[in-house]
Scaffold this motif. Structure first.
Motif, short mmCIF file in Angstrom:
data_model
loop_
_atom_site.label_atom_id
_atom_site.label_comp_id
_atom_site.label_asym_id
_atom_site.label_seq_id
_atom_site.Cartn_x
_atom_site.Cartn_y
_atom_site.Cartn_z
N VAL A 2 0.72 -1.58 0.24
CA VAL A 2 0.43 -0.46 -0.07
C VAL A 2 1.18 1.46 0.00
O VAL A 2 1.91 1.23 0.62
N VAL A 3 0.06 2.84 -0.07
CA VAL A 3 0.78 3.87 -0.33
C VAL A 3 0.45 4.32 0.93
O VAL A 3 -0.53 4.35 0.87
N LEU A 4 1.60 4.83 1.49
CA LEU A 4 1.28 5.56 2.92
C LEU A 4 2.03 6.37 3.08
O LEU A 4 2.61 7.65 2.51
N SER A 5 0.47 7.44 3.78
CA SER A 5 0.39 9.62 3.11
C SER A 5 1.59 9.39 4.22
O SER A 5 1.86 9.05 5.49
N PHE A 23 13.62 9.28 8.51
CA PHE A 23 13.76 7.79 8.25
C PHE A 23 14.34 7.40 6.71
O PHE A 23 14.29 6.69 6.52
N VAL A 24 12.99 7.77 5.82
CA VAL A 24 12.92 7.10 4.42
C VAL A 24 14.31 7.15 3.71
O VAL A 24 14.73 5.94 3.26
N GLU A 25 15.12 8.46 3.98
CA GLU A 25 16.15 8.23 3.30
C GLU A 25 17.20 7.99 3.69
O GLU A 25 18.60 6.72 2.94
N GLU A 33 13.93 -0.50 -0.89
CA GLU A 33 13.61 -0.25 -1.83
C GLU A 33 11.79 0.84 -1.38
O GLU A 33 11.15 -0.34 -1.06
N ILE A 34 12.28 2.03 -1.11
CA ILE A 34 11.04 2.60 -0.90
C ILE A 34 10.75 3.74 -2.09
O ILE A 34 11.66 5.05 -2.24
N ALA A 35 9.68 4.19 -3.25
CA ALA A 35 9.47 4.61 -3.80
C ALA A 35 8.31 5.53 -3.49
O ALA A 35 7.97 5.47 -2.32
N GLY A 36 8.22 6.68 -3.49
CA GLY A 36 7.04 8.00 -3.70
C GLY A 36 8.25 9.30 -3.19
O GLY A 36 9.30 9.21 -2.53
N HIS A 37 7.43 10.28 -2.24
CA HIS A 37 8.15 11.53 -1.81
C HIS A 37 6.57 11.80 -1.02
O HIS A 37 5.77 11.37 -1.12
N PRO A 38 7.04 12.90 0.57
CA PRO A 38 6.49 13.10 0.78
C PRO A 38 5.02 13.46 0.39
O PRO A 38 3.99 13.72 1.69
N TYR A 42 4.84 6.99 0.38
CA TYR A 42 5.30 6.53 0.20
C TYR A 42 5.29 4.66 0.03
O TYR A 42 3.98 4.39 0.64
N GLN A 43 5.87 3.80 -0.62
CA GLN A 43 5.73 2.69 -0.72
C GLN A 43 6.54 1.39 -0.81
O GLN A 43 7.44 2.27 -1.55
N LEU A 44 6.45 0.56 0.18
CA LEU A 44 7.60 -0.14 0.09
C LEU A 44 7.71 -1.41 -1.47
O LEU A 44 6.35 -1.28 -1.65
N GLN A 45 8.33 -1.12 -2.22
CA GLN A 45 8.54 -2.27 -3.50
C GLN A 45 8.50 -3.69 -3.02
O GLN A 45 7.99 -4.17 -3.95
#
Ligand code: BTN
Length: 310
Positions: A2-5, A23-25, A33-38, A42-45
Motif C-alpha cells: 500500500v501507499v502510506l501518506s 527515516f525514509v532516506e 527500496e521505497i518509492a515516493g516522496h512526502p 511512500y510505498q515499500l517496493q
C-alpha cells in the motif's frame, strides 16, 4: 504493497513529516527500496532481504542460536567483533550477522570479499569443552552443515574441499574461518565464521576462475534470510551431535566428510605447505587431517591450501 501518506506515518509514530522523510532516506541508504516522496506518500517496493534479528530469530527458535543475534549494516569483520565480544564474556550461541564487511577475514591471512547485501557474513561464538586439537572436527562439521542447508533451500548438492571450502562446479562459494582463544589443553572460546556467496552476479577478475555464488550457478536470486536460518539450524544439529559425547561423534563427522568430498580420496592434489608438493589424496586420519601419498610416502596436511590438479 500500500501507499502510506507521510502525514499518517508521522501521526502514528509521533514524529514530524520531515522526520519521516529523514527515516525514509536513511532506509534507502541501507538498501531498502521505497518509492515516493512526502507529497505522494511512500510505498515499500519489496520486502527487504535483510538479516535482521527480528526476522531471523523466530526462524531459528529451539536452537542455541535463538537467544542473542547481533546485526550490522556495515562492519569490519563479524569474526573480529565476535572474538572481542567473546573475550568480554559473550555467551555460547551468540550470532553476529552483517550486510557488508569492510575487512572480512579469510583463512591463511587472506581477505574475504563481502559485497553489501549479496552474501551471508555470519560468525557464531562457541564454548565447547574440548582441546584445541579437536577443533578440526568442528570445522569439518561446519562444512557439512553449510552443504545440508544449501541442499535444503536450493536442492543443489555442493562438494567439500578439505578442510572446509564448499564448492559448486569446482568453484568456491563458501569459506569457513575458525578463530579461537585457547590454552594448550582447553579451548576458552572459539568463533566460527561463515562467508557464503549468495546473490553476487560477478567477481573481480582475479577471483573469477575460482569463486562463484548460488546466483551464478542457478541464474536466480535466493533469500539470504531463508538460507541463514537453514544454516544456523543445520549448524546447531551438527554441533550438538559433535559435543553430545554419545557414540564416536568425530569419527562419524570424518566419515561423512569423506563421503561428501570428491577430492578427499584418490585425487591428484597440490598442497601449499612445506614448500609445496603434489600427491594423491588418501582420505582423512582419525583426527580429521588429510592424508596425501607423495613421492616420499604418506604425508599429513596440517594447514590447508589444497588444490586438485588434473
Ligand atoms: C576462507 O578463507 O575460506 C574463510 C572465509 C571466512 C569468511 C567469513 S565471512 C564472516 C566471518 N567474518 C570474517 O571476517 N570472516 C568470516
Amino acid at each position: 504493497m500500500v501507499v502510506l501518506s507521510g502525514t499518517k506515518l508521522a501521526a502514528e509514530i509521533g514524529a514530524s513529516r520531515s522526520a519521516v522523510w529523514r527515516f525514509v532516506e536513511q532506509l534507502r541508504g541501507m538498501g531498502v527500496e521505497i518509492a515516493g516522496h512526502p507529497a505522494t506518500g511512500y510505498q515499500l517496493q519489496s520486502v527487504p532481504d535483510l538479516l535482521l534479528p527480528e526476522v531471523v530469530k523466530p526462524l531459528v527458535k529451539g536452537t542455541i542460536f535463538a537467544e542473542r543475534l547481533h546485526h550490522y549494516f556495515r562492519i569490519g569483520s563479524t569474526n573480529a567483533e565476535a572474538m572481542d565480544a567473546a573475550a568480554r564474556g559473550e555467551p555460547e550461541g551468540s550470532v553476529f550477522l552483517a550486510e557488508e564487511q569492510t575487512a572480512g577475514r579469510g583463512r591463511g591471512g587472506h581477505s574475504w570479499l563481502s559485497e553489501k547485501s549479496s552474501g551471508i557474513y555470519c560468525s557464531v561464538v562457541l564454548r565447547p569443552e574440548i582441546s584445541p586439537a579437536d577443533t578440526l572436527a568442528i570445522s569439518l562439521a561446519a562444512g557439512l552443515a553449510v552443504r545440508a542447508a544449501v541442499r535444503e533451500v536450493t536442492s543443489l548438492v555442493a562438494d567439500l574441499r578439505w578442510p572446509n571450502d564448499v564448492l559448486l562446479a569446482g568453484k568456491k562459494f563458501c569459506g569457513i574461518l575458525i578463530e579461537m582463544n585457547a590454552e594448550p589443553t582447553r579451548v576458552r572460546y572459539l568463533v566460527l565464521g561463515i562467508g557464503l556467496n549468495v546473490n553476487q552476479s560477478s567477481f573481480p577478475s582475479d577471483l573469477k576462475s575460482e569463486a562463484t555464488s548460488l546466483r551464478l550457478e542457478t541464474g536466480r536470486t535466493w533469500s539470504r534470510v531463508e538460507l541463514a536460518a537453514a544454516l544456523l539450524k543445520s549448524l546447531h544439529r551438527e554441533y550438538r551431535g559433535l559435543v553430545s559425547g554419545r557414540g564416536k561423534p568425530a569419527a562419524e563427522i570424518i566419515r561423512r566428510f569423506e563421503e561428501a568430498s570428491s577430492s578427499a580420496r584418490g585425487r591428484q592434489v597440490r598442497v601449499e605447505e612445506e614448500g609445496g608438493y603434489e600427491g594423491i589424496t588418501e582420505g582423512l586420519d582419525a583426527s580429521g587431517f588429510l592424508r596425501v601419498r607423495a613421492g616420499s610416502g604418506v604425508r599429513t596436511v596440517i594447514s590447508g591450501g589444497v588444490r586438485t590438479i588434473g
